[in-house]
Write a protein that holds these residues in place. Structure first.
Motif, PDB file in Angstrom:
ATOM      1  N   ALA A   1      -9.396   7.550   3.918  1.00  0.00           N
ATOM      2  CA  ALA A   1      -7.658   7.457   3.512  1.00  0.00           C
ATOM      3  C   ALA A   1      -7.475   5.881   3.320  1.00  0.00           C
ATOM      4  O   ALA A   1      -6.796   5.989   2.396  1.00  0.00           O
ATOM      5  CB  ALA A   1      -7.008   7.932   4.913  1.00  0.00           C
ATOM      6  N   LEU A   2      -8.163   4.993   3.940  1.00  0.00           N
ATOM      7  CA  LEU A   2      -7.813   3.612   3.363  1.00  0.00           C
ATOM      8  C   LEU A   2      -8.366   3.438   2.136  1.00  0.00           C
ATOM      9  O   LEU A   2      -7.678   2.696   1.205  1.00  0.00           O
ATOM     10  CB  LEU A   2      -8.797   2.772   4.293  1.00  0.00           C
ATOM     11  CG  LEU A   2      -7.933   2.463   5.791  1.00  0.00           C
ATOM     12  CD1 LEU A   2      -8.927   1.731   6.995  1.00  0.00           C
ATOM     13  CD2 LEU A   2      -6.641   1.627   5.791  1.00  0.00           C
ATOM     14  N   ALA A   3      -9.526   3.986   1.773  1.00  0.00           N
ATOM     15  CA  ALA A   3     -10.083   3.789   0.241  1.00  0.00           C
ATOM     16  C   ALA A   3      -9.067   4.449  -0.821  1.00  0.00           C
ATOM     17  O   ALA A   3      -8.861   3.708  -2.046  1.00  0.00           O
ATOM     18  CB  ALA A   3     -11.335   4.291   0.099  1.00  0.00           C
ATOM     19  N   LEU A   4      -8.626   5.496  -0.390  1.00  0.00           N
ATOM     20  CA  LEU A   4      -7.732   6.225  -1.346  1.00  0.00           C
ATOM     21  C   LEU A   4      -6.403   5.493  -1.444  1.00  0.00           C
ATOM     22  O   LEU A   4      -5.463   5.607  -2.534  1.00  0.00           O
ATOM     23  CB  LEU A   4      -7.404   7.664  -0.994  1.00  0.00           C
ATOM     24  CG  LEU A   4      -8.627   8.626  -1.150  1.00  0.00           C
ATOM     25  CD1 LEU A   4      -8.237  10.010  -0.549  1.00  0.00           C
ATOM     26  CD2 LEU A   4      -8.990   8.829  -2.636  1.00  0.00           C
ATOM     27  N   ALA A   5      -5.795   4.966  -0.545  1.00  0.00           N
ATOM     28  CA  ALA A   5      -4.580   4.187  -0.465  1.00  0.00           C
ATOM     29  C   ALA A   5      -4.861   2.938  -1.286  1.00  0.00           C
ATOM     30  O   ALA A   5      -3.645   2.223  -1.664  1.00  0.00           O
ATOM     31  CB  ALA A   5      -4.111   3.848   1.014  1.00  0.00           C
TER      32      ALA A   5
END
Length: 154
Positions: free
Chosen positions: A15-19
């Motif tokens: 989720a952090l990587a996509l954000a």
């Protein structure tokens, strides 16, 4: 729940990587960052090695028209590696070698007695050998690997 000493779950990392959005960097900032990374990468020497940078070791005048820069000295083995720079008119007196010497001409020309050496020439003096005087009319820069302390003259 505290993740201080634990890894984050894969779902949280995804989720952090996509954000994340790539930072927009100017060309000058990119260039400075690249230079800094490359400089740090080149400054790490392999284990068991060392580097002497051009500006680190000082040239020492050992005789009129002759300077030497120490690159490495092994007192236990009785040898050293040096750069020797001779200006026109410089003379290294005749001497005998207690240990083998490697003499590589990097720039210019010199003579060992009647033997003329030019850039790229290597001269090896065996232990116990006698060297005639080293002279130069043009100036010369040589890499020497030989005994320490320096060989005796006379």
């Amino acid at each position: 729940m505290s993740y201080q000493d634990e890894e984050l779950p894969d779902s949280t990392l995804q989720a952090l990587a996509l954000a994340l959005k790539p930072a927009e960097l100017s060309e000058s900032v990119r260039r400075r960052l690249r230079e800094r990374v490359l400089q740090q990468a080149h400054e790490v020497a392999s284990t068991g090695t060392f580097t002497v940078r051009a500006g680190e070791a000082a040239w020492i005048e050992i005789a009129p028209f002759i300077q030497m820069k120490l690159l490495r000295r092994d007192q236990a083995a009785g040898n050293q590696t040096v750069l020797m720079r001779m200006q026109p008119g410089g003379i290294v007196p005749p001497h005998r070698h207690a240990h083998e010497e490697e003499f590589l001409v990097l720039e210019g020309e010199c003579c060992i007695g009647d033997l003329q050496l030019r850039a790229g020439d290597a001269h090896i003096a065996a232990a116990g050998s006698w060297h005639e005087a080293v002279t130069t009319r043009t100036g010369v820069l040589v890499l020497l690997r030989g005994e320490y302390p320096l060989p005796c003259t006379g």
